[in-house]
Design a protein around this motif. Structure first.
Motif, PDB file in Angstrom:
ATOM      1  N   UNK A  78       0.844  -1.203   0.000  1.00 43.52           N
ATOM      2  CA  UNK A  78       0.000   0.000   0.000  1.00 43.52           C
ATOM      3  C   UNK A  78       0.876   1.249   0.000  1.00 43.52           C
ATOM      4  N   UNK A  79       1.916   1.242   0.861  1.00 42.22           N
ATOM      5  CA  UNK A  79       2.827   2.394   0.916  1.00 42.22           C
ATOM      6  C   UNK A  79       3.526   2.610  -0.420  1.00 42.22           C
ATOM      7  N   UNK A  80       3.942   1.479  -1.021  1.00 43.61           N
ATOM      8  CA  UNK A  80       4.619   1.573  -2.325  1.00 43.61           C
ATOM      9  C   UNK A  80       3.661   2.122  -3.374  1.00 43.61           C
ATOM     10  N   UNK A  81       2.402   1.612  -3.357  1.00 43.20           N
ATOM     11  CA  UNK A  81       1.411   2.079  -4.330  1.00 43.20           C
ATOM     12  C   UNK A  81       1.080   3.560  -4.099  1.00 43.20           C
ATOM     13  N   UNK A  82       0.928   3.930  -2.811  1.00 46.38           N
ATOM     14  CA  UNK A  82       0.640   5.338  -2.501  1.00 46.38           C
ATOM     15  C   UNK A  82       1.813   6.230  -2.900  1.00 46.38           C
ATOM     16  N   UNK A  83       3.032   5.738  -2.657  1.00 43.84           N
ATOM     17  CA  UNK A  83       4.211   6.514  -3.046  1.00 43.84           C
ATOM     18  C   UNK A  83       4.270   6.682  -4.559  1.00 43.84           C
ATOM     19  N   UNK A  84       3.961   5.571  -5.282  1.00 37.27           N
ATOM     20  CA  UNK A  84       3.965   5.636  -6.739  1.00 37.27           C
ATOM     21  C   UNK A  84       2.888   6.599  -7.229  1.00 37.27           C
TER      22      UNK A  84
END
Length: 197
Positions: A78-84
């Motif tokens: 989720x963090x990676x997706x939100x960061x992306x």
């Protein structure tokens, strides 16, 4: 005073009593063994239960750890997706801001050109108005002069025409008088009286 010493009385045990004691001891021992066996069985059951609970707790702890790892991985995803998504939105916003800045710059240039053209057209219009006013004034002046000239020419023409008419009238009158005289003479020659006619 020193304490008194107790004296032991020695009694002789009888064989029957000794056998009874032995049998009682044996029964007590049997009972103790049964109690101990029950106690050991209970301890064994407790141990099995504790081991089962420990195994269950370990299994639950492994499940919880796996679940926690899964949630951590999900959180990382989720963090990676939100960061992306954030980076994508930031890039899009940066590009949009750049495009809008370019549009604003172009519009400012166009506005400056339009304002300059408007000032130029205003100056040209004012100049045209001034030239038109000057032309109108000049034409009005010329018209006034022409009116005066025409009036003068008309008066002169009328005076000339009147004079010519007077001259022509006089000439006609002279001719008419001469013709009358000629006709009178001709009529007299024929013996006619002009007054009778």
């Amino acid at each position: 005073m020193p304490p008194k010493k107790k004296t032991k009385k020695t009694t002789k045990k009888t064989p029957d009593k000794s056998e009874n004691d032995m049998e009682a001891k044996y029964k007590r021992n049997i009972l103790d063994i049964a109690i101990l066996q029950d106690h050991i069985a209970m301890q064994h059951e407790s141990l099995i239960k504790v081991q089962s609970e420990r195994t269950d707790l370990r299994r639950r702890m492994r499940d919880m750890e796996q679940k926690l790892q899964h949630e951590k991985q999900g959180q990382r995803d989720v963090n990676s997706d939100l960061s992306r998504q954030y980076k994508t939105m930031q890039t899009e916003l940066t590009n949009k801001v750049k495009r809008l800045e370019a549009v604003v710059s172009q519009l400012k240039e166009e506005l400056a050109l339009c304002q300059e053209e408007l000032r130029k057209e205003k100056r040209e219009r004012e100049q045209t108005e001034e030239e038109k006013d000057a032309t109108i004034s000049d034409l009005q002046h010329k018209l006034d002069n022409m009116e005066t000239d025409y009036e003068t020419v008309l008066h002169e023409t009328l005076d000339s025409f009147t004079s010519q008419l007077s001259v022509a009238q006089q000439r006609w009158e002279d001719k008419s008088t001469a013709l009358h005289e000629n006709y009178k003479e001709l009529l007299s020659e024929f013996g006619l009286n002009p007054l009778d006619m």
